[in-house]
Write a protein that holds these residues in place. Structure first.
Motif, mmCIF file in Angstrom:
data_model
loop_
_atom_site.group_PDB
_atom_site.id
_atom_site.type_symbol
_atom_site.label_atom_id
_atom_site.label_comp_id
_atom_site.label_asym_id
_atom_site.label_seq_id
_atom_site.Cartn_x
_atom_site.Cartn_y
_atom_site.Cartn_z
ATOM 1 N N SER A 94 -0.976 7.720 1.166
ATOM 2 C CA SER A 94 0.479 7.916 1.221
ATOM 3 C C SER A 94 1.046 8.463 -0.082
ATOM 4 C CB SER A 94 1.170 6.598 1.562
ATOM 5 O OG SER A 94 0.851 5.649 0.562
ATOM 6 N N SER A 95 0.197 8.553 -1.110
ATOM 7 C CA SER A 95 0.663 9.056 -2.410
ATOM 8 C C SER A 95 -0.555 9.404 -3.261
ATOM 9 C CB SER A 95 1.486 7.987 -3.137
ATOM 10 O OG SER A 95 0.625 6.905 -3.474
ATOM 11 N N PHE A 96 -0.315 10.033 -4.409
ATOM 12 C CA PHE A 96 -1.411 10.339 -5.330
ATOM 13 C C PHE A 96 -2.020 9.034 -5.880
ATOM 14 C CE2 PHE A 96 0.863 14.559 -6.009
ATOM 15 C CZ PHE A 96 -0.103 15.301 -5.342
ATOM 16 N N GLU A 97 -1.176 8.011 -6.100
ATOM 17 C CA GLU A 97 -1.671 6.718 -6.612
ATOM 18 C C GLU A 97 -2.597 6.079 -5.572
ATOM 19 O OE1 GLU A 97 1.730 7.568 -6.579
ATOM 20 O OE2 GLU A 97 1.346 8.318 -8.604
ATOM 21 N N ASP A 98 -2.139 6.131 -4.313
ATOM 22 C CA ASP A 98 -2.922 5.588 -3.219
ATOM 23 C C ASP A 98 -4.282 6.312 -3.158
ATOM 24 O OD1 ASP A 98 -3.662 4.253 -0.940
ATOM 25 O OD2 ASP A 98 -2.342 5.391 0.413
ATOM 26 N N LEU A 99 -4.258 7.633 -3.341
ATOM 27 C CA LEU A 99 -5.502 8.419 -3.326
ATOM 28 C C LEU A 99 -6.463 7.897 -4.387
ATOM 29 C CD1 LEU A 99 -7.133 11.041 -2.478
ATOM 30 C CD2 LEU A 99 -5.923 12.189 -4.360
ATOM 31 N N LYS A 100 -5.939 7.719 -5.608
ATOM 32 C CA LYS A 100 -6.812 7.279 -6.710
ATOM 33 C C LYS A 100 -7.380 5.896 -6.442
ATOM 34 C CE LYS A 100 -4.882 10.425 -10.005
ATOM 35 N NZ LYS A 100 -3.468 10.708 -10.310
ATOM 36 N N SER A 101 -6.585 5.030 -5.809
ATOM 37 C CA SER A 101 -7.049 3.658 -5.554
ATOM 38 C C SER A 101 -8.196 3.624 -4.545
ATOM 39 C CB SER A 101 -5.887 2.795 -5.073
ATOM 40 O OG SER A 101 -5.613 3.092 -3.706
ATOM 41 N N ARG A 102 -8.384 4.721 -3.784
ATOM 42 C CA ARG A 102 -9.499 4.747 -2.821
ATOM 43 C C ARG A 102 -10.832 5.048 -3.462
ATOM 44 N NH1 ARG A 102 -7.236 4.528 2.335
ATOM 45 N NH2 ARG A 102 -5.018 4.255 2.003
ATOM 46 N N GLY A 103 -10.784 5.541 -4.716
ATOM 47 C CA GLY A 103 -12.000 5.768 -5.502
ATOM 48 C C GLY A 103 -13.111 6.451 -4.736
ATOM 49 N N ALA A 104 -14.260 5.790 -4.713
ATOM 50 C CA ALA A 104 -15.486 6.377 -4.161
ATOM 51 C C ALA A 104 -15.372 6.662 -2.655
ATOM 52 C CB ALA A 104 -16.665 5.450 -4.426
ATOM 53 N N ASN A 105 -14.406 6.017 -1.978
ATOM 54 C CA ASN A 105 -14.295 6.208 -0.525
ATOM 55 C C ASN A 105 -13.780 7.585 -0.122
ATOM 56 O OD1 ASN A 105 -15.271 3.691 -0.194
ATOM 57 N ND2 ASN A 105 -13.460 2.841 0.812
ATOM 58 N N VAL A 106 -13.357 8.368 -1.087
ATOM 59 C CA VAL A 106 -12.825 9.700 -0.766
ATOM 60 C C VAL A 106 -13.958 10.729 -0.629
ATOM 61 C CG1 VAL A 106 -11.342 11.563 -1.627
ATOM 62 C CG2 VAL A 106 -10.609 9.178 -1.867
ATOM 63 N N SER A 107 -15.051 10.464 -1.317
ATOM 64 C CA SER A 107 -16.147 11.438 -1.365
ATOM 65 C C SER A 107 -16.670 11.783 0.029
ATOM 66 C CB SER A 107 -17.277 10.866 -2.233
ATOM 67 O OG SER A 107 -18.248 11.858 -2.416
ATOM 68 N N GLY A 108 -16.789 13.097 0.299
ATOM 69 C CA GLY A 108 -17.317 13.556 1.579
ATOM 70 C C GLY A 108 -16.319 13.476 2.727
ATOM 71 N N ARG A 109 -15.071 13.053 2.438
ATOM 72 C CA ARG A 109 -14.061 12.879 3.483
ATOM 73 C C ARG A 109 -13.025 14.013 3.462
ATOM 74 N NH1 ARG A 109 -13.707 7.010 4.023
ATOM 75 N NH2 ARG A 109 -15.877 6.381 4.295
ATOM 76 N N ILE A 110 -12.285 14.074 4.554
ATOM 77 C CA ILE A 110 -11.082 14.906 4.588
ATOM 78 C C ILE A 110 -9.909 13.994 4.239
ATOM 79 C CG2 ILE A 110 -9.499 16.225 6.065
ATOM 80 C CD1 ILE A 110 -11.951 17.106 7.724
ATOM 81 N N VAL A 111 -9.174 14.344 3.193
ATOM 82 C CA VAL A 111 -8.017 13.532 2.821
ATOM 83 C C VAL A 111 -6.795 14.008 3.613
ATOM 84 C CG1 VAL A 111 -6.380 12.937 0.977
ATOM 85 C CG2 VAL A 111 -8.851 12.960 0.517
ATOM 86 N N VAL A 112 -6.149 13.073 4.303
ATOM 87 C CA VAL A 112 -4.858 13.351 4.945
ATOM 88 C C VAL A 112 -3.775 12.722 4.067
ATOM 89 C CG1 VAL A 112 -3.372 12.803 6.918
ATOM 90 C CG2 VAL A 112 -5.741 13.534 7.297
#
Ligand SMILES: *[C@@H]1O[C@H](CO)[C@@H](O)[C@H](O)[C@H]1NC(C)=O
Ligand SMILES: *[C@@H]1O[C@H](CO)[C@@H](O)[C@H](O)[C@H]1NC(C)=O
Ligand SMILES: *[C@@H]1O[C@H](CO)[C@@H](O)[C@H](O)[C@H]1NC(C)=O
Ligand SMILES: *[C@@H]1O[C@H](CO)[C@@H](O)[C@H](O)[C@H]1NC(C)=O
Ligand SMILES: [Zn+2]
Length: 477
Positions: free
Chosen positions: A160-178
């Motif tokens: 929901s935000s750039f902060e939220d993105l950063k808090s996901r850490g390693a879980n973003v790798s290989g994913r499509i970010v919405v």
């Protein structure tokens, strides 16, 4: 009191005294002696002497032979050409169309070459694969790379935000970010469209889907340019609808696994040749001094580019037509500039500034309309306190349009370089609360424009430009 005296220019003659030189000098000495208040009254008087001509302009546009002409010109143009993104054949057609139309109208027209970005969308599409199949309305973002030919299929992480993105850490790798950021304001929320892809790529994402930057949606994707950060892997970036971003956010919050397949044929070709289209009425006394009226001729490759920014381009042309129709010719040159490649970051305007900045002392006022040509409510203006005082008088001439308000902060991508260098700048404030509903989407068509509102924009534009171009002195810096 915050009044600062308006500097007395040598040879400045109050209009009332033009033919009485002796009286003029006597009067000037008296005026110099008694400071700012009489000078102000003087300026007010000079501007007020344009009341009749302002009324003639307004009458010609609201109820005379120019009535509805702005709307007809815009609809003839956008219905014939359609949208016209930077680098496209349509943009070339648009420039040729305006060159011919403004020449036939009797204006002095020329083209100034510009190199512009050439991004092409190609075939594209997106679908949600899990938890159930659903087509996602989408538009790739300008400057985005494409996907491999077989597309990208990956699990989604909704933030929901750039902060939220950063808090996901390693879980973003290989994913499509919405990105499902809420709409706060265009200025603030557009950061997600501009920088979302690179921020996601820094954490290893394979693509970014950004909720369209709009307060209202009927499943409409809204495109726009995005910026890759230097040194960060370039991943495909597209906008999706508010509805689909919220749908996937609800699914993810329930713990459901959301998978999306994305196909984008986007690519960037070598820069293309384009032009700023320039039409003039040459000033009779100081032809080298100019008042610029402007809007941009390019658009995105969706809709008709009617309000963004066909309208701004057309009223800048129309203002010159009206002045010409009345047989008027101001002291200084009126110059309508129809910028190219504004949507790619003001590319045409920047090259224009580089080419002409040596003559900056001759730029009296730069005007831009790029927030739609809906009913006007005010003129926005940036300039010194002394220039503000002059413009405060000029807007009083707009009483028949009910738009006598002068607001601080003229704005616009294309006049920005001049304003930053100290040239007074003005922009059109319209009833723009619906502007972002249609902005950069298939919804930007003639259907959102109205003839009466466009007439009022054109009349305002013409009065302000004509009067400033005809005053004895340039606006004080
Ligand atoms: C719009 O196009 C029509 C048909 O070509 C033409 O007759 C009309 O004069 C045009 N309107 C304006 C305002 O240029
Ligand atoms: C990463 O994902 C796992 C599995 O879904 C989850 O348990 C964990 O909390 C997530 N970590 C972060 C930082 O979101
Ligand atoms: C600058 O102004 C002079 C005088 O009007 C003109 O001859 C010249 O072409 C202008 N240069 C540019 C780059 O606009
Ligand atoms: C200005 O306001 C008056 C009073 O509300 C109205 O009658 C008139 O039509 C308005 N003029 C324009 C151009 O909107
Ligand atoms: Zn625009």
């Amino acid at each position: 009191m915050h009044l600062k005296p308006i500097k007395m220019a040598v040879g400045h003659r109050p209009l009332c005294l033009q033919s009485f030189p002796v009286l003029f000098w006597t009067c000037s000495l008296l005026l110099l002696g008694c400071g700012c208040v009489p000078m102000q009254r003087d300026m007010a008087k000079e501007v007020a002497s344009y009341t009749d001509v302002a009324n003639q302009i307004i009458k010609l546009v609201l109820s005379g032979s120019a009535q509805k002409r702005s709307y007809e010109r815009l609809s003839n143009f956008t219905d014939a050409i359609g949208n016209r993104v930077s680098g496209s054949h349509n943009l070339e057609l648009a420039i040729a169309y305006m060159y011919n139309a403004m020449s036939q109208d009797g204006l002095d027209v020329h083209l100034e070459p510009v190199k512009v970005p050439h991004w092409v969308r190609g075939e594209e599409g997106a679908e949600m694969v899990l938890p159930r199949p659903k087509t996602l309305a989408m538009l790739g973002l300008g400057s985005s790379v494409g996907t491999p030919p077989e597309g990208i299929e990956a699990e989604v992480v909704v933030v929901s935000s750039f902060e939220d993105l950063k808090s996901r850490g390693a879980n973003v790798s290989g994913r499509i970010v919405v990105f499902n950021q809420p709409f706060v304001s265009y200025g603030e929320t557009v950061a997600y469209r501009a920088f979302g892809a690179s921020e996601a790529a820094k954490l290893g994402a394979v693509a970014a889907l950004i909720r369209s930057v709009t307060p209202v949606s009927i499943n409409s994707p809204h495109t726009g340019v995005q910026d890759y950060q230097e040194g960060v892997r370039r991943i495909p970036a597209a906008c999706i609808t508010v509805e689909d971003a919220q749908l996937m956010a609800r699914m993810a919050a329930r713990g459901q696994r959301v998978v999306v397949r994305l196909n984008m044929g986007a690519k960037t070709l070598p820069d293309a040749d384009s032009f700023n289209t320039v039409a003039e009425i040459r000033g009779w006394q100081h032809p080298e001094q100019v008042v610029v009226l402007s809007g941009h001729l390019d658009s995105w490759d969706v809709g008709q580019g009617a309000m963004d920014d066909g309208g701004g381009a057309i009223i800048s042309w129309e203002a010159l037509s009206v002045i010409k129709d009345l047989g008027l010719r101001p002291r200084r040159t009126l110059r309508a500039v129809l910028w190219t490649a504004e949507e790619q970051g003001g590319v045409g305007a920047q090259q224009y500034y580089q080419r002409h900045k040596a003559n900056i002392s001759n730029f009296d006022l730069v005007m831009e309309s790029d927030l739609g040509t809906f009913a006007p409510v005010a003129l926005q203006f940036t300039g010194s306190p002394a220039a503000q005082k002059v413009m405060q008088e000029v807007v009083q001439l707009l009483a028949p349009l009910n738009t006598t308000r002068l607001e601080p902060h003229g704005e616009g991508t294309d006049i920005g370089p001049w304003m930053q260098a100290g040239v007074p700048g003005a922009s059109l404030h319209v009833e723009d609360d619906r502007y972002f509903w249609f902005h950069h989407s298939e919804g930007d068509t003639m259907s959102v424009q109205s003839p009466g509102a466009m007439d009022r924009c054109s009349a305002l534009w013409a009065v302000v430009a004509y009067v400033v171009a005809d005053l004895q002195d340039m606006l004080p810096r």
